[in-house]
Scaffold this active site. Sequence first.
Site, PDB file in Angstrom:
ATOM      1  CE1 TYR A 141       7.633 -12.139   0.883  1.00 61.18           C
ATOM      2  CE2 TYR A 141       6.478 -10.865   2.567  1.00 61.18           C
ATOM      3  CZ  TYR A 141       6.356 -11.476   1.247  1.00 61.18           C
ATOM      4  OH  TYR A 141       5.071 -11.864   0.903  1.00 61.18           O
ATOM      5  CG  ASP A 186       9.714  -3.202   3.666  1.00 60.53           C
ATOM      6  OD1 ASP A 186       8.845  -2.802   4.686  1.00 60.53           O
ATOM      7  OD2 ASP A 186       9.545  -4.100   2.928  1.00 60.53           O
ATOM      8  CE  LYS A 228       4.649  -7.472   9.038  1.00 56.95           C
ATOM      9  NZ  LYS A 228       3.738  -8.588   8.749  1.00 56.95           N
TER      10      LYS A 228
HETATM   11  C1  LIG Z   1       9.393  -6.099   5.621  1.00 59.29           C
HETATM   12  C2  LIG Z   1       7.653  -6.389   5.125  1.00 59.29           C
HETATM   13  N1  LIG Z   1       7.755  -5.643   3.804  1.00 59.29           N
HETATM   14  C3  LIG Z   1       6.456  -6.012   3.314  1.00 59.29           C
HETATM   15  C4  LIG Z   1       5.731  -7.054   3.451  1.00 59.29           C
HETATM   16  C5  LIG Z   1       4.510  -7.451   3.072  1.00 59.29           C
HETATM   17  O1  LIG Z   1       3.142  -7.119   3.511  1.00 59.29           O
HETATM   18  P1  LIG Z   1       1.976  -7.425   3.612  1.00 59.29           P
HETATM   19  O2  LIG Z   1       1.857  -8.855   4.047  1.00 59.29           O
HETATM   20  O3  LIG Z   1       0.938  -6.612   4.129  1.00 59.29           O
HETATM   21  O4  LIG Z   1       1.831  -7.605   1.758  1.00 59.29           O
HETATM   22  C6  LIG Z   1       5.941  -7.788   4.757  1.00 59.29           C
HETATM   23  C7  LIG Z   1       5.202  -8.684   5.304  1.00 59.29           C
HETATM   24  O5  LIG Z   1       5.204  -9.489   6.193  1.00 59.29           O
HETATM   25  C8  LIG Z   1       7.123  -7.670   5.665  1.00 59.29           C
HETATM   26  O6  LIG Z   1       7.622  -8.159   6.499  1.00 59.29           O
END
Ligand SMILES: Cc1ncc(COP(=O)(O)O)c(C=O)c1O
Length: 414
Positions: free
Chosen positions: A150, A233, A261
Amino acid sequence: MSRALNQTTRAAELYARALELIPGGVNSPVRAMKAVGLDEPLFARRGEGAYLEDVEGRRYLDWVLSWGPLIFGHADPETIEAVVAAARRGTTFGTATEGEVELAGEIVDAVPSVEQVRLVSSGTEAAMSTLRLARAVTGREPFVRFAGCYHGHADPFLSEAGSGVATLGIRPSGEGRVVPYNDLEAVEAEIDGAACVFVEPVAGNMGVVPPADGFLESLRRLCDESGALLVFDEVITGFRVARGGAQERFGVLPDLTVLGKIVGGGLPLAAFGGSTQLMERLAPAGDVYQAGTLSGNPLATAAGLSVLRRLTPEVYGELEQRGARLEEGLRDAAPGWCVQRVGAMATLFAHPGPVRNLDDARASSSERYGELFRGLLGRGIYVAPSQFEALFLSLAHADGEIDMTVAAVAELVA
Ligand SMILES: Cc1ncc(COP(=O)(O)O)c(C=O)c1O
């Protein structure tokens, strides 16, 4: 099905009102807890350390920790103090600030491949801007990503993104080439002409799925051979599986890194970074547009700084020890289930394991996981309300909290 212990008052009232005012009553779908058979979200009132209190005054041991940011637990006094002090000086300026420069310095110091960093407000924004930069730099449109990873809710990332996301309304395009996690042959078949390979270096959004031996190294090689950029990511793994994230832990350096995070200490802040050469393509240094009214917000940078400055090697030693205790405990407590862990993130799958990709993860029993979730919640233990998420350890989760959780799991799956 209603939560057995929640025939209540304040939460039920709030939920009824929320349903009138907010679609589905929540501001992010997984909070609705539908994946674990509940029809009412948890309404939190306050948190302290490893514990969360709901609006009825019930206390829960919290393994979700706002989905990962709270490495020192809820309402960490030093973070709160830093945020309050920053708020007294002003909540936003829309100018450059000292805090942004200091936080950028901490990030560059910690994350091995990052020489320059741009601060934004959410992981979604960071991932979206990273993809734009990769496309601009390479002049290529398609990109490779992995089923079950994700990267936020921007259009190019949403098909087969794990966490049960739907795809209606998303601009159809063939630009995202989605391949199974840990499958190098599939990457090899799709990488030609791709701008980048986007990967969670430890997947956390189909439950915790570690990279197979050599997987990240091979992605690096395939990217080098094809001219695609490698993007890690590290929104979950950054500052969690090591201070320098998965790239430090596994010794593989990406071209671009997405952070979120923990980097914002529990406030809305995320970032993306890479070499100076790549990052200087961003406006105003370069020609790739990227901007944000609240980017580098002073409250968020204060929180992030307060957290990042305390992430010493001892912190990671401690998290590793506690992670191992949790992993071993759960493994003994739940035969026939499978525990997968990297550092301070773990998942207990209702599946004999190993879980190597989204197909394996989907083969685990959501019914059994739902039963376990509801049983734990009834005992005052709040784990992720979906099998395809992680348990997040913090420094506030001591041996007592781990042992209590393991004992409850043993009782419930026996
Ligand atoms: C690996 C990863 N990338 C991107 C995101 C997106 O972050 P946000 O919820 O702050 O938009 C998340 C959210 O959980 C994530 O786990």
